[in-house]
Design a protein around this motif. Sequence first.
Motif, PDB file in Angstrom:
ATOM      1  N   PHE A 183       0.819  -1.217   0.000  1.00 27.51           N
ATOM      2  CA  PHE A 183       0.000   0.000   0.000  1.00 27.51           C
ATOM      3  C   PHE A 183       0.847   1.258   0.000  1.00 27.51           C
ATOM      4  O   PHE A 183       0.458   2.270  -0.580  1.00 27.51           O
ATOM      5  CB  PHE A 183      -1.006  -0.027   1.149  1.00 27.51           C
ATOM      6  N   LEU A 184       2.015   1.188   0.632  1.00 31.79           N
ATOM      7  CA  LEU A 184       2.903   2.356   0.556  1.00 31.79           C
ATOM      8  C   LEU A 184       3.241   2.661  -0.897  1.00 31.79           C
ATOM      9  O   LEU A 184       3.099   3.801  -1.366  1.00 31.79           O
ATOM     10  CB  LEU A 184       4.190   2.080   1.335  1.00 31.79           C
ATOM     11  N   ALA A 212       3.093   2.764   6.700  1.00 30.51           N
ATOM     12  CA  ALA A 212       4.463   3.108   7.093  1.00 30.51           C
ATOM     13  C   ALA A 212       4.747   2.598   8.501  1.00 30.51           C
ATOM     14  O   ALA A 212       5.833   2.081   8.791  1.00 30.51           O
ATOM     15  CB  ALA A 212       4.660   4.617   7.018  1.00 30.51           C
ATOM     16  N   MET A 213       3.752   2.718   9.372  1.00 32.14           N
ATOM     17  CA  MET A 213       3.960   2.232  10.746  1.00 32.14           C
ATOM     18  C   MET A 213       4.129   0.721  10.758  1.00 32.14           C
ATOM     19  O   MET A 213       4.943   0.171  11.497  1.00 32.14           O
ATOM     20  CB  MET A 213       2.789   2.629  11.634  1.00 32.14           C
ATOM     21  N   ILE A 214       3.338   0.030   9.925  1.00 37.01           N
ATOM     22  CA  ILE A 214       3.477  -1.426   9.835  1.00 37.01           C
ATOM     23  C   ILE A 214       4.906  -1.766   9.442  1.00 37.01           C
ATOM     24  O   ILE A 214       5.555  -2.629  10.038  1.00 37.01           O
ATOM     25  CB  ILE A 214       2.480  -2.002   8.806  1.00 37.01           C
ATOM     26  N   LEU A 215       5.400  -1.039   8.448  1.00 36.52           N
ATOM     27  CA  LEU A 215       6.739  -1.332   7.950  1.00 36.52           C
ATOM     28  C   LEU A 215       7.789  -1.220   9.044  1.00 36.52           C
ATOM     29  O   LEU A 215       8.723  -2.015   9.108  1.00 36.52           O
ATOM     30  CB  LEU A 215       7.067  -0.364   6.796  1.00 36.52           C
ATOM     31  N   PHE A 216       7.638  -0.232   9.918  1.00 37.83           N
ATOM     32  CA  PHE A 216       8.681  -0.044  10.933  1.00 37.83           C
ATOM     33  C   PHE A 216       8.387  -0.740  12.255  1.00 37.83           C
ATOM     34  O   PHE A 216       9.266  -0.859  13.100  1.00 37.83           O
ATOM     35  CB  PHE A 216       8.922   1.451  11.158  1.00 37.83           C
TER      36      PHE A 216
ATOM     37  N   TRP C  32      13.177  -0.618  -1.626  1.00 35.70           N
ATOM     38  CA  TRP C  32      13.739   0.342  -0.667  1.00 35.70           C
ATOM     39  C   TRP C  32      12.975   0.272   0.653  1.00 35.70           C
ATOM     40  O   TRP C  32      13.555   0.264   1.729  1.00 35.70           O
ATOM     41  CB  TRP C  32      13.654   1.772  -1.220  1.00 35.70           C
ATOM     42  N   LEU C  33      11.665   0.246   0.532  1.00 39.16           N
ATOM     43  CA  LEU C  33      10.846   0.197   1.747  1.00 39.16           C
ATOM     44  C   LEU C  33      11.104  -1.091   2.503  1.00 39.16           C
ATOM     45  O   LEU C  33      11.241  -1.100   3.733  1.00 39.16           O
ATOM     46  CB  LEU C  33       9.365   0.320   1.385  1.00 39.16           C
ATOM     47  N   PHE C  34      11.186  -2.192   1.739  1.00 34.97           N
ATOM     48  CA  PHE C  34      11.461  -3.478   2.369  1.00 34.97           C
ATOM     49  C   PHE C  34      12.772  -3.401   3.148  1.00 34.97           C
ATOM     50  O   PHE C  34      12.874  -3.882   4.288  1.00 34.97           O
ATOM     51  CB  PHE C  34      11.524  -4.563   1.294  1.00 34.97           C
ATOM     52  N   GLY C  37      12.303  -1.874   6.420  1.00 42.34           N
ATOM     53  CA  GLY C  37      11.825  -2.847   7.402  1.00 42.34           C
ATOM     54  C   GLY C  37      12.949  -3.763   7.872  1.00 42.34           C
ATOM     55  O   GLY C  37      13.074  -4.058   9.066  1.00 42.34           O
ATOM     56  N   GLU C  38      13.804  -4.172   6.924  1.00 39.88           N
ATOM     57  CA  GLU C  38      14.933  -5.024   7.283  1.00 39.88           C
ATOM     58  C   GLU C  38      15.871  -4.309   8.258  1.00 39.88           C
ATOM     59  O   GLU C  38      16.452  -4.931   9.152  1.00 39.88           O
ATOM     60  CB  GLU C  38      15.720  -5.390   6.018  1.00 39.88           C
ATOM     61  N   ALA C  39      15.991  -2.998   8.066  1.00 37.40           N
ATOM     62  CA  ALA C  39      16.857  -2.237   8.964  1.00 37.40           C
ATOM     63  C   ALA C  39      16.309  -2.300  10.386  1.00 37.40           C
ATOM     64  O   ALA C  39      17.074  -2.466  11.350  1.00 37.40           O
ATOM     65  CB  ALA C  39      16.961  -0.788   8.486  1.00 37.40           C
TER      66      ALA C  39
END
Lengths: 638, 349, 208
Positions: A183-184, A212-216, C32-34, C37-39
């Motif tokens: 979705f991002l 974005a919050m899910i990702l982090f 990049w986003l992935f 998350g990996e970071a």
Amino acid sequence: MAQAQAQGHVHGDHHHSVKRYTGIMDWLTTVDHKKIGILYLLAGGFFFGIGGIEAILIRLQLIKPMNNFVSAQVFNELITMHGTTMIFLGVMPIIFALMNAVIPLQIGARDVAFPFLNSLGFWTFLFGGILLNLSWVMGGAPDAGWTAYTPLSSEYSNSHGVDFYTIGLQIAGLGTLIGGINFLVTIITMRAPGMSYMRMPMFTWASFITSAMILFAFPAITVGLVLLSFDRILGANFFDVAAGGNPVLWQHIFWIFGHPEVYILILPAFGIISEVIPTFARKRLFGYSSMVFATILIAFLGFMVWAHHMFTTGLGPVANALFSIATMLIAVPTGIKIFNWLFTMWGGQITFTSSNLFAIGFIPTFVMGGVTGVMLASAPADYQYHDTYFVVAHFHYVIVGGLVFGLLSGLHYWWPKMFGRMLSEPIGKWTFWTFCIGFHLTFFVQHFLGLLGMQRRIVSYLPHQNFDTMNLISTIGALLMGVGILLFLYNIVVTSMKPMNAAADAWEDGRTLEWSIPSPPPEYNFKQTPLVRGIDAFWKEKMAGNKAMTPAEPVGSIHMPSPSILPFVMSLGLFIAGLGFMFSREDFSNSFMSFIFNNYLVLIIGLMITFGAMITRSLIDDPGYHIEPEEQEEEVRA
Amino acid sequence: MMKRWQALKRLLPLLAMFSLLLSGCGREDLSVLNPQGPVADGQLGLIKLSISIMILVVIVVFAIAAYVLVKFRRRPGQKEMPVQVEGNHKLEIIWTAIPLLLVIVLAVPTIQQVFASGEDKWKQEGVLQVEVTGHQFWWEFNYPQYDVTTAQELLMPVGREVALQLKTADVLHSFWVPSLAGKTDTNPDGTINHMSFSTEKPGTYIGKCAELCGPSHGYMEFRVKAVEADAFDRWVESTKAPAVLPEDTQLAEKFKTNCLSCHAVGDQGGFTGPNLTGIGSRETVAGILLNDSNGAKGSSPVKDNLVQWLQDPQEVKPNNTMPDPKDLGFTDEEIEQIAEYLANYKLDY
Amino acid sequence: MTSAHAEHVNGELPHEPEKATLEGRNKTLGFWLFLGGEAVLFGTLFATFLALRNSNNDGPTAAELFSLPITAIATAILLVSSLTSVFAIQAMHRHNLQSLKTWLIVTVVLGLGFLGLEIYEFYEYVVHESFGLTTSAFSSAFYTLVGFHGAHVAFGVVWISLLIAQLYRKGLTVVTAPKVYVSAMYWHFIDVVWVFIFSVVYLLGKVG
């Protein structure tokens, strides 16, 4: 986007023959975001039902003091599974259902950025959820609470329950992470021409920030679950004090994920409310840019406050003071939102559809949950509230009174868009009143139970402690909420028998792009990508006297991604591998079973299925297929 | 939408009544709202402050909501569009600034109390030191200054600050005596927590475990008993007196070889189970079976409670680690005798 | 939704073929986003390791265990492989398929070399130092952090090998180019993670 599509028309004459499935295979292989949205809704609704039944059983056990309705062990399994199921398998997927059903339509896209991954995200969630719930019939459910605090979860829980928890959530969490990334990217790159960030509908904004919050946040719980499963299954020592481990580490990792998670849950509800209220007040959202700013601020602060769940852990006064203040600060952007909603309605023309009832009911209810949140933020006062029914009341006010109200509002609102049928308004209103009254009956008294000394997660309580009456009231309320949900299900059944005749602009005052296309939309959504000329794009066109959006491209051949069974296969592989890992140290009475599990054969087979499917996906290019203008006409007529 | 507004109007006085009612009548040995010592007093002060601010907020929001919902309903025949308002900077600044102000009002006393209550009083002069250890599913209290250990009932003199060091022998628990002080978790060795409280009022206060610790988490109650200073001294004395064993030598032998391998009485016995010295004069058996010594509602004679416990410990507290006495070869008659003996094992203080 | 056709653009590959299609750009952005998350994932593992690195429970300590020369060699190998991966992407931008394949093969070989050293290191610890996953909290944290990284390297090796095979079969197209590009991003990422592991786990372990 437009450019890319224009490029597509050049090659419109190329036909790729792609197998298109029907019936059950269609659902197993679909990569269409609308169908995946429906799958999410079905699966999420199913798990929501299971979680609801668990809730009712919990309340029945607590209906009177020293009750013996369920055993203490089963009670702990019920509370653990109720929390885990509701959050990870109930409301998260229903949020994803709405995001899938609505986001591409709201931004004027024909699909999400990664249709294949979208499908993969759904199937991993589903298989993870099934794995977790299999625990009920495979030797006992997890029993250490949804927070699974160590060492209770690591060394003192002897069934496989917590293994089902770690592995099941791991697989399901993978699906959520994939969905978040999808979705991002979708929102960043797939917006129709003219839709700048500050013209995006609020639900899209909220979903964007939630993703974005899910990702982090999710990678943190991924690690936490790995550590916990390594401790339990491989004998690692992360949380084993005797070998130098640190149980409090789990609390940190869990809440570094867990606190953002509650904002992951509530932000989409904020988004839904910000769509429903303007539509039914016939007025644009008040303070749009401050809404966006407040949402971002909430997300940012959401990552800074995890230790307010740990005030009594003994982190020391400095940490407690800092986390108290950070937590209180969240009240400010949240307050901005509340007032913006109220002033959206101010001067509007409010109609009380069932969708809007839930949205309006959300405001006072959520405010009550929000203010108790600020009260909890005061650390010394929290020494009293912590782990009591006061906290139970608080988080149910925000999660049920906030999120579930929001979801029900959104479902009533977008139901015609998803299914082409209007839900019955009278039944919808009954749903609202029973659910709303039941909700307040259940949880309002729980504030006082907590203050009177009733701690949470207790299987029973002694009589004569002033708990009896309020627990009875609470149970009655819970049953009433159950009636509300049954009414909603009844509404769905009744509605599904009616003809599919919802108008494109089903509520007549639709403001955003999804209301400019048929209900339900054709599989390519937009025959021509629309040109967006302002915030509330469709409304703007209607006010200018236009019946439809101005197209940003000529009619032409539309390229679509092919359906694929591979996401299903990959998830199945993970499911098998998960079971294999979980039982790798099990003593089976059957020597064959012991052989294949103890030698990690099942684990390896599962992983081979998954990696095999990944390799297949990588090696075989997906040419997709085209829907030609003639076919588009036919579909519209059909 | 009048209906909704009326419902709200009816709800509000009810709400006010409810809170008034409750603030008066929580049990004084159990309720946060009825504090019996300075620590719980201070915490209730913060609760009251925050609840006042929050009621203010709730009233403002409810009032605006009610006004809007009544005033701006869509009326039949209303065809023209309402004015589309983009926002209002002045208003937006107001509702950013006021909540910020309210937060500061709450934050200042919060910070003061966080640091005040975070102080470790263990080494302060004149405090009563108690080491608390949580077990599945009972509490151990050790008084290093007096070299005394007891279980389930923390005895303290009134008017003297009690400083606690808390740890656990197994999983996490949380030590909570609502009417005296908020809770603190018990962590494993190495991360020992501390807290303190006091009271001027003699009496028994109910304590609870507040952190999920297994099936019998809900039954892990304990008592804090505040007595006059000289009574406390007498209690210490009599606790340290040599053990009293059953008079029947055969029973005494059986008691010693079985029960005392985990439990202790006086100077004899083990440490893995709750100390039984003077169990006959405690207010509960196993923390959850109420004795009728002070006429509590729902209580039974201490001997009956002991029999009930000894007949089937798992029935009273599922998953506790005490072996079933019957599996150890105790007959019903012997259980009666042991219960009789323990019920009469009283401390004079 | 058009990339599938771009392969028909015969010989007209743009300078940066990975960015020629929306799919390609989406893939890069998504990746990049992935990696973001990996970071977080590795960040959490690092935090865990830092919290537990002195809890050796009578087992070997970091200072007793680690041999910097071997890890220094491993570090050098991985750093060089990052460089060869850059050469591969440069070759791709020159549309030099042969050079691209060669550099990718070199990258894979270096990756295998790194893995070999790591396996040897783990083998030494387990067999000669009796330092296994279950020895102490420190050992658990060590094997999980370094092992997670190792698993990432192994995954990368398999992945890039498969891409090389695809390049042989399909050549450089706007479909294969983004795949090569994101695999290079991935490779750099695990290289960066290794630099942190080398500093936090090995250097800090040896020094402090």
